[in-house]
Scaffold this motif. Structure first.
Motif, PDB file in Angstrom:
ATOM      1  N   THR A   1     -11.826  12.690   0.029  1.00 42.47           N
ATOM      2  CA  THR A   1     -11.717  13.501  -1.191  1.00 42.47           C
ATOM      3  C   THR A   1     -11.155  14.875  -0.854  1.00 42.47           C
ATOM      4  O   THR A   1     -10.330  15.416  -1.603  1.00 42.47           O
ATOM      5  CB  THR A   1     -13.096  13.635  -1.857  1.00 42.47           C
ATOM      6  OG1 THR A   1     -13.604  12.334  -2.139  1.00 42.47           O
ATOM      7  CG2 THR A   1     -13.015  14.427  -3.141  1.00 42.47           C
ATOM      8  N   LEU A   2     -11.592  15.463   0.241  1.00 42.46           N
ATOM      9  CA  LEU A   2     -11.054  16.758   0.655  1.00 42.46           C
ATOM     10  C   LEU A   2      -9.557  16.670   0.895  1.00 42.46           C
ATOM     11  O   LEU A   2      -8.797  17.573   0.522  1.00 42.46           O
ATOM     12  CB  LEU A   2     -11.787  17.247   1.908  1.00 42.46           C
ATOM     13  CG  LEU A   2     -11.408  18.604   2.522  1.00 42.46           C
ATOM     14  CD1 LEU A   2     -10.199  18.540   3.412  1.00 42.46           C
ATOM     15  CD2 LEU A   2     -11.224  19.672   1.451  1.00 42.46           C
ATOM     16  N   ARG A   3      -9.099  15.577   1.513  1.00 40.25           N
ATOM     17  CA  ARG A   3      -7.666  15.437   1.775  1.00 40.25           C
ATOM     18  C   ARG A   3      -6.876  15.412   0.469  1.00 40.25           C
ATOM     19  O   ARG A   3      -5.801  15.999   0.364  1.00 40.25           O
ATOM     20  CB  ARG A   3      -7.404  14.164   2.583  1.00 40.25           C
ATOM     21  CG  ARG A   3      -7.858  14.268   4.037  1.00 40.25           C
ATOM     22  CD  ARG A   3      -7.624  12.979   4.778  1.00 40.25           C
ATOM     23  NE  ARG A   3      -8.131  13.054   6.150  1.00 40.25           N
ATOM     24  CZ  ARG A   3      -8.702  12.059   6.785  1.00 40.25           C
ATOM     25  NH1 ARG A   3      -8.865  10.889   6.192  1.00 40.25           N
ATOM     26  NH2 ARG A   3      -9.121  12.213   8.027  1.00 40.25           N
ATOM     27  N   ARG A   4      -7.413  14.715  -0.520  1.00 41.98           N
ATOM     28  CA  ARG A   4      -6.744  14.720  -1.823  1.00 41.98           C
ATOM     29  C   ARG A   4      -6.658  16.149  -2.361  1.00 41.98           C
ATOM     30  O   ARG A   4      -5.645  16.574  -2.902  1.00 41.98           O
ATOM     31  CB  ARG A   4      -7.509  13.831  -2.803  1.00 41.98           C
ATOM     32  CG  ARG A   4      -7.369  12.347  -2.540  1.00 41.98           C
ATOM     33  CD  ARG A   4      -7.960  11.552  -3.706  1.00 41.98           C
ATOM     34  NE  ARG A   4      -7.769  10.123  -3.536  1.00 41.98           N
ATOM     35  CZ  ARG A   4      -8.635   9.307  -2.966  1.00 41.98           C
ATOM     36  NH1 ARG A   4      -9.766   9.805  -2.489  1.00 41.98           N
ATOM     37  NH2 ARG A   4      -8.402   8.028  -2.863  1.00 41.98           N
TER      38      ARG A   4
ATOM     39  N   VAL B   1       0.856  -1.188   0.000  1.00 39.40           N
ATOM     40  CA  VAL B   1       0.000   0.000   0.000  1.00 39.40           C
ATOM     41  C   VAL B   1       0.886   1.229   0.000  1.00 39.40           C
ATOM     42  O   VAL B   1       1.833   1.316   0.786  1.00 39.40           O
ATOM     43  CB  VAL B   1      -0.915   0.011   1.252  1.00 39.40           C
ATOM     44  CG1 VAL B   1      -1.784   1.261   1.254  1.00 39.40           C
ATOM     45  CG2 VAL B   1      -1.773  -1.244   1.300  1.00 39.40           C
ATOM     46  N   ASP B   2       0.583   2.196  -0.892  1.00 37.37           N
ATOM     47  CA  ASP B   2       1.367   3.426  -0.905  1.00 37.37           C
ATOM     48  C   ASP B   2       0.459   4.614  -0.608  1.00 37.37           C
ATOM     49  O   ASP B   2      -0.581   4.467   0.029  1.00 37.37           O
ATOM     50  CB  ASP B   2       2.119   3.581  -2.230  1.00 37.37           C
ATOM     51  CG  ASP B   2       1.197   3.565  -3.434  1.00 37.37           C
ATOM     52  OD1 ASP B   2       1.665   3.321  -4.552  1.00 37.37           O
ATOM     53  OD2 ASP B   2      -0.033   3.792  -3.251  1.00 37.37           O
ATOM     54  N   ASP B   3       0.809   5.802  -1.083  1.00 36.83           N
ATOM     55  CA  ASP B   3       0.058   7.003  -0.703  1.00 36.83           C
ATOM     56  C   ASP B   3      -1.170   7.230  -1.563  1.00 36.83           C
ATOM     57  O   ASP B   3      -1.710   8.340  -1.575  1.00 36.83           O
ATOM     58  CB  ASP B   3       0.959   8.244  -0.747  1.00 36.83           C
ATOM     59  CG  ASP B   3       1.552   8.485  -2.130  1.00 36.83           C
ATOM     60  OD1 ASP B   3       1.973   9.608  -2.404  1.00 36.83           O
ATOM     61  OD2 ASP B   3       1.601   7.533  -2.944  1.00 36.83           O
ATOM     62  N   ASP B   4      -1.645   6.186  -2.242  1.00 35.53           N
ATOM     63  CA  ASP B   4      -2.940   6.290  -2.921  1.00 35.53           C
ATOM     64  C   ASP B   4      -4.096   6.187  -1.932  1.00 35.53           C
ATOM     65  O   ASP B   4      -5.254   6.408  -2.309  1.00 35.53           O
ATOM     66  CB  ASP B   4      -3.080   5.191  -3.990  1.00 35.53           C
ATOM     67  CG  ASP B   4      -2.312   5.539  -5.257  1.00 35.53           C
ATOM     68  OD1 ASP B   4      -1.944   4.614  -5.990  1.00 35.53           O
ATOM     69  OD2 ASP B   4      -2.062   6.736  -5.478  1.00 35.53           O
ATOM     70  N   VAL B   5      -3.810   5.813  -0.686  1.00 40.24           N
ATOM     71  CA  VAL B   5      -4.864   5.743   0.327  1.00 40.24           C
ATOM     72  C   VAL B   5      -4.804   6.991   1.186  1.00 40.24           C
ATOM     73  O   VAL B   5      -3.742   7.555   1.421  1.00 40.24           O
ATOM     74  CB  VAL B   5      -4.737   4.472   1.195  1.00 40.24           C
ATOM     75  CG1 VAL B   5      -4.751   3.229   0.328  1.00 40.24           C
ATOM     76  CG2 VAL B   5      -3.471   4.496   2.044  1.00 40.24           C
ATOM     77  N   HIS B   6      -5.991   7.401   1.682  1.00 44.11           N
ATOM     78  CA  HIS B   6      -6.062   8.647   2.432  1.00 44.11           C
ATOM     79  C   HIS B   6      -6.752   8.500   3.780  1.00 44.11           C
ATOM     80  O   HIS B   6      -6.957   9.485   4.484  1.00 44.11           O
ATOM     81  CB  HIS B   6      -6.767   9.726   1.598  1.00 44.11           C
ATOM     82  CG  HIS B   6      -5.975  10.131   0.394  1.00 44.11           C
ATOM     83  ND1 HIS B   6      -5.937   9.352  -0.745  1.00 44.11           N
ATOM     84  CD2 HIS B   6      -5.183  11.206   0.164  1.00 44.11           C
ATOM     85  CE1 HIS B   6      -5.162   9.947  -1.646  1.00 44.11           C
ATOM     86  NE2 HIS B   6      -4.702  11.062  -1.108  1.00 44.11           N
ATOM     87  N   ASP B   7      -7.136   7.306   4.157  1.00 42.23           N
ATOM     88  CA  ASP B   7      -7.640   7.073   5.493  1.00 42.23           C
ATOM     89  C   ASP B   7      -7.593   5.571   5.768  1.00 42.23           C
ATOM     90  O   ASP B   7      -7.241   4.768   4.886  1.00 42.23           O
ATOM     91  CB  ASP B   7      -9.054   7.644   5.693  1.00 42.23           C
ATOM     92  CG  ASP B   7     -10.073   7.089   4.722  1.00 42.23           C
ATOM     93  OD1 ASP B   7     -11.059   7.773   4.462  1.00 42.23           O
ATOM     94  OD2 ASP B   7      -9.886   5.957   4.224  1.00 42.23           O
TER      95      ASP B   7
ATOM     96  N   PRO C   1      -0.049  10.343   9.087  1.00 40.82           N
ATOM     97  CA  PRO C   1      -0.983  11.140   9.895  1.00 40.82           C
ATOM     98  C   PRO C   1      -2.402  10.590   9.934  1.00 40.82           C
ATOM     99  O   PRO C   1      -3.115  10.806  10.910  1.00 40.82           O
ATOM    100  CB  PRO C   1      -0.932  12.516   9.204  1.00 40.82           C
ATOM    101  CG  PRO C   1       0.434  12.579   8.613  1.00 40.82           C
ATOM    102  CD  PRO C   1       0.727  11.179   8.151  1.00 40.82           C
ATOM    103  N   VAL C   2      -2.833   9.880   8.880  1.00 44.46           N
ATOM    104  CA  VAL C   2      -4.200   9.353   8.876  1.00 44.46           C
ATOM    105  C   VAL C   2      -4.259   7.858   9.160  1.00 44.46           C
ATOM    106  O   VAL C   2      -5.337   7.313   9.392  1.00 44.46           O
ATOM    107  CB  VAL C   2      -4.914   9.659   7.533  1.00 44.46           C
ATOM    108  CG1 VAL C   2      -5.094  11.147   7.371  1.00 44.46           C
ATOM    109  CG2 VAL C   2      -4.154   9.083   6.350  1.00 44.46           C
ATOM    110  N   LEU C   3      -3.099   7.169   9.153  1.00 46.08           N
ATOM    111  CA  LEU C   3      -3.100   5.724   9.400  1.00 46.08           C
ATOM    112  C   LEU C   3      -2.499   5.354  10.755  1.00 46.08           C
ATOM    113  O   LEU C   3      -2.688   4.230  11.235  1.00 46.08           O
ATOM    114  CB  LEU C   3      -2.328   4.982   8.300  1.00 46.08           C
ATOM    115  CG  LEU C   3      -2.857   5.086   6.871  1.00 46.08           C
ATOM    116  CD1 LEU C   3      -2.056   4.168   5.955  1.00 46.08           C
ATOM    117  CD2 LEU C   3      -4.335   4.734   6.802  1.00 46.08           C
TER     118      LEU C   3
END
Length: 890
Positions: free
Chosen positions: A498-501, A79-85, A238-240
């Motif tokens: 979506t906002l984080r992106r 898993v890389d930075d394509d995830v946001h939560d 920060p989110v994981l």
């Protein structure tokens, strides 16, 4: 028979991978773990690979993944930075394990349910069904729970640290925010009917993580080892952090299988606020630049042996592994010699490519955030259009899931070179790319229809819009900022991820263009998006921006109003809707939102008026039509409610909620078979609709179809084992059929899920009472009243038990509290009246029963059922009642 031996070439390839950049010790340390028993107390189950950009972290962990895959029955997820939560991270792990034949089926099903319920929570939804056995829902006292108050204070302290939001925080009362957090539970419980669905929507990670770990445990049972890699952790940490810490070390979500290893890879140290108490159990792997020996070894493998060339590479690269490898490949492939380095490193990197067109293509392809072949062709000159395979083979380009991206070290240098070398060309190139993404976005829109919501629901559309915005910002930071902020409002309207992106894109454009204003906006938006109540915080921040256009401000007020409404802060919601309507009175959405707010406040006439205005502005707004139908239902105007639900279904025949809500109207009309048909239709559209199964079960229960009720409650629980309402309701069916032990078992499970579930406590007390376990019954009634001090049904039930035990003063006290909590509760008046008659207080008794008949004229029939001898006309109480009936008749 022994398996086929590997060829010498295969062994050589393995050896080549093992020595890819000289990281022999790091590779050996990881490979050694597969020879150890994971149950050893000092087994290295959690790695953290750390180092500066370009030091080779991603390459090392990719090699670790290859090493793991070489082992027998080992599966991995990268898993890389394509995830946001955390939810996206669990989804990514599930997808990658699924591609290896180990899907997380229960998690995937629960994730689909979460997305459905979240959509239902943001739409007009049915009001709560009445509590079985005559229970009434009382309004809780306006005191926030201690846990909510603490959470609110912590959130406000964090918010106060966000630039530009301090003044807003100073005006907010943490107690009021906490009250909103408590009210949202009540509001969502009303909407979704299921306490478990409320928990899923309000705290999805807490519900999804245990299912994720259970499925992961099943995979771990079948495999020798499961290895989870989380790369680029400086971005995702920060989110994981909290989620990962909890699943690795915590116990609230369940246990992590002992044969699961976790590898984190990033530039920064782990956050001591999260990991501080566990850092001793983390195996740190700190990567530095190559030693000179390692760099020379790598150069030799690429045929770079000339001492002058070696020294030049060492000086240009600073022995950074990525750059050493890139320079080595460039020199080896060209066979040329090095000139004295007087130009920038980027120019040197590209100069070794003999084709001028390819050099320009490499520079041009640094502009997009990531590439596929279509983006490549849009970015490069026509002469280089067929060069995508060449580009993918460059040392600084990595591939993932069909796309490729430049390493940040190289991309940043190339962007700076282009921006400073020719600002006009920089602006033109980004404008061209923005126009390309705009055309692709518009092509997707053509298949989605005109509704903006449908656009944002589509992942491909969002990706094009995101890239378009990035390139507009790079081409003209100040001119593009207003639209970027407007789109940020849409992004938070969709969801926080979506906002984080969006925030990251704005901040990235600021960094890439050297624009402090964009960098600041990106940081503030991203920080606000990580707080509790992120929606309202982000929108409050955006409303401070003078650059936000009028339509963007109207939308921001509308979306913030929705956030306030969901939080139970109805006054703030109405104020924001009023501002939005004042800015643009001809937009339907704020009118519909105001109508829904009035509806949940019980102001049904106002709700009908506001929703009607929304429908006048947009006759195809099925959400406003459905909300108005619910308001009509609240007014008892059932024909109009049915007409609205029919219209909503006509507009969207797949609208499962509308079928379920219409079924509630049929229940109110005394048409149980039509209600069953409606719930059945909703289930046909959504077979995972646990609420519809529970609602249909309730209709069966009221019709004494106990077998059908049990079957539906059981199916609801198969879909959602945490559905506490269905457990307590099934317990009631067991109670009604005399299966008291089964009833107690279901009540116990419901109360494990929600220990303060007042209705379940009071219902179990009734079961204990039937079993003659009076002390247990009184204990549960006490807990129910403690959980909800205004719970009239529990107070009246306990009063009845006190009366049964001869504790008349306690009974009268409970009846008094019940009628104070609910002055329209005829059962409490009637119960007290009967006790007063029994005590010889006939005047008081007749007064109570008169009030009961005023509330519900059917109370006279109930009295005939409970009085031992209504014919005893000498009874002063009966005589007084007959006089009252005659007075009413006159």
């Amino acid at each position: 028979m022994a398996g086929r031996r590997p060829s010498r070439q295969e062994v050589n390839r393995r050896r080549g991978r093992a020595g890819f950049v000289g990281r022999h010790a790091e590779l050996a340390a990881f490979r050694e773990t597969f020879a150890r028993d994971p149950e050893e107390v000092d087994f290295p189950f959690l790695f953290h690979v750390r180092g500066n950009g370009g030091v080779g972290k991603s390459t090392l962990v990719r090699q670790w993944e290859s090493t793991a895959r070489e082992q027998a029955t080992v599966v991995t997820a990268f898993v890389d930075d394509d995830v946001h939560d955390a939810i996206e991270a669990m989804e990514a792990v599930s997808a990658r394990l699924g591609r290896q034949g180990h899907p997380l089926k229960r998690f995937d099903k629960q994730l689909a349910t979460y997305r459905q319920r979240r959509h239902q929570a943001e739409s007009a939804v049915p009001a709560p069904q009445p509590d079985p056995l005559g229970a009434q829902t009382a309004v809780p006292a306006p005191v926030a729970s201690p846990s909510s108050t603490v959470a609110a204070q912590v959130g406000l302290v964090g918010l106060g640290m966000v630039p530009g939001v301090g003044a807003f925080v100073g005006a907010v009362d943490p107690q009021q925010v906490a009250l909103g957090a408590d009210r949202v539970r009540a509001a969502l419980n009303t909407r979704l009917r299921s306490h478990d669905d409320v928990q899923l929507v309000m705290n999805p990670v807490a519900v999804l993580a245990p299912v994720f770990l259970e499925d992961l445990a099943d995979v771990a049972e079948r495999c020798e080892r499961v290895v989870l890699f989380f790369d680029v952790y400086e971005r995702t940490g920060p989110v994981l952090d909290t989620w990962l810490h909890d699943i690795v070390f915590g116990e609230e979500h369940g246990g992590l299988p002992v044969n699961v290893q976790v590898v984190l890879s990033g530039q920064l140290r782990l956050d001591t606020r999260v990991w501080g108490d566990r850092l001793g159990q983390v195996t740190e792997v700190c990567l530095e630049v190559f030693t000179e020996e390692e760099a020379r070894t790598l150069l030799a493998t690429h045929g770079v042996t000339d001492e002058r060339s070696i020294e030049l590479v060492l000086r240009l690269s600073g022995r950074l592994p990525l750059l050493v490898d890139m320079l080595a490949r460039s020199d080896a492939s060209s066979g040329g010699s090095f000139e004295d380095p007087s130009e920038t490193a980027v120019e040197r990197f590209l100069k070794w490519e003999p084709d001028a067109g390819r050099r320009e293509a490499a520079l041009a392809c640094a502009l997009p955030l990531q590439l596929n072949e279509d983006v490549y062709r849009a970015a490069v000159p026509e002469a280089a259009a067929d060069g995508y395979p060449w580009l993918r083979g460059l040392a600084f380009v990595s591939t993932q899931a069909g796309r490729c991206r430049y390493h940040d070290v190289v991309r940043v240098a190339m962007l700076r070179l282009q921006r400073t070398r020719s600002p006009a060309r920089w602006q033109q190139s980004h404008s061209v790319l923005a126009d390309v993404f705009a055309r692709w976005r518009q092509a997707v829109e053509a298949g989605l229809g005109p509704a903006v919501d449908s656009h944002w629901e589509d992942a491909v559309w969002r990706e094009h819009r995101l890239n378009e915005t990035y390139h507009r910002l790079c081409a003209g930071p100040r001119t593009a900022l207003p639209d970027a902020l407007h789109q940020a409002v849409h992004a938070i309207d969709h969801d926080v991820a979506t906002l984080r992106r969006w925030a990251q894109i704005v901040g990235r454009a600021g960094f890439d263009t050297g624009t402090a204003e964009l960098t600041s906006w990106g940081h503030r938006l991203e920080t606000a998006g990580e707080r509790d109540a992120a929606g309202a915080e982000v929108l409050t921040l955006l409303l401070t921006a003078p650059e936000l256009c009028a339509s963007g401000r109207a939308l921001a007020h509308t979306v913030r109003a929705r956030e306030y409404r969901i939080a139970g802060d109805y006054d703030s919601a109405l104020a924001d809707y009023a501002v939005a309507i004042g800015i643009d009175p001809d937009v339907a959405r704020p009118h519909g939102g105001r109508g829904e707010t009035y509806r949940v406040m019980g102001r049904h006439e106002d709700a009908v008026a506001a929703c009607t205005r929304a429908v006048e502005l947009d006759p195809l707004d099925e959400w406003a039509i459905g909300s108005r139908g619910d308001a009509y239902r609240g007014l008892g105007r059932y024909d109009e409610a049915l007409a609205d639900f029919a219209r909503a279904i006509e507009l969207d025949p797949q609208y499962a909620w509308a079928f379920g809500s219409r079924a509630q109207v049929f229940e109110a009309l005394g048409r149980p078979e039509d209600a069953v048909a409606g719930y059945t239709r909703a289930i046909g559209l959504d077979p995972q609709y646990a609420w519809a199964f529970g609602s249909r079960a309730y209709v069966h229960q009221n019709a004494d179809r106990h077998d059908e009720a049990l079957a539906d409650y059981t199916r609801a629980l198969e879909i959602n084992p945490q559905y506490a309402w269905a457990l307590a309701s099934r317990a009631q069916v067991h109670h009604l059929t005399g299966r008291y032990e089964d009833a107690l078992a279901d009540f116990a499970r419901a109360l494990e899920i929600d220990p303060d579930y007042a209705w379940a406590l009071a219902s179990r007390a009734g079961t204990y009472e039937e079993m003659g376990r009076y002390e247990d019954a009184l204990a549960d009634y006490a807990r129910a009243v403690d959980a909800d001090p205004r719970y009239a049904w529990a107070l009246t039930s306990r009063g009845g038990l006190y009366e049964r035990l001869g504790r008349y003063e306690d009974a009268l006290a409970d009846y008094a509290r019940a009628v104070e909590a609910d002055p329209r509760y005829e059962w409490a008046f009637m119960s007290r009246g009967l006790l007063l008659r029994r005590l010889g207080r006939y005047e008081d008794a007749a007064a109570d029963y008169s009030l009961a008949m005023e509330i519900d004229p059917r109370a006279g029939g109930h009295l005939r059922d409970v009085l031992p001898s209504v014919a005893a006309v000498t009874d002063p109480f009966v005589q007084r009642l007959r006089e009252e009936q005659e007075r009413r008749a006159r």
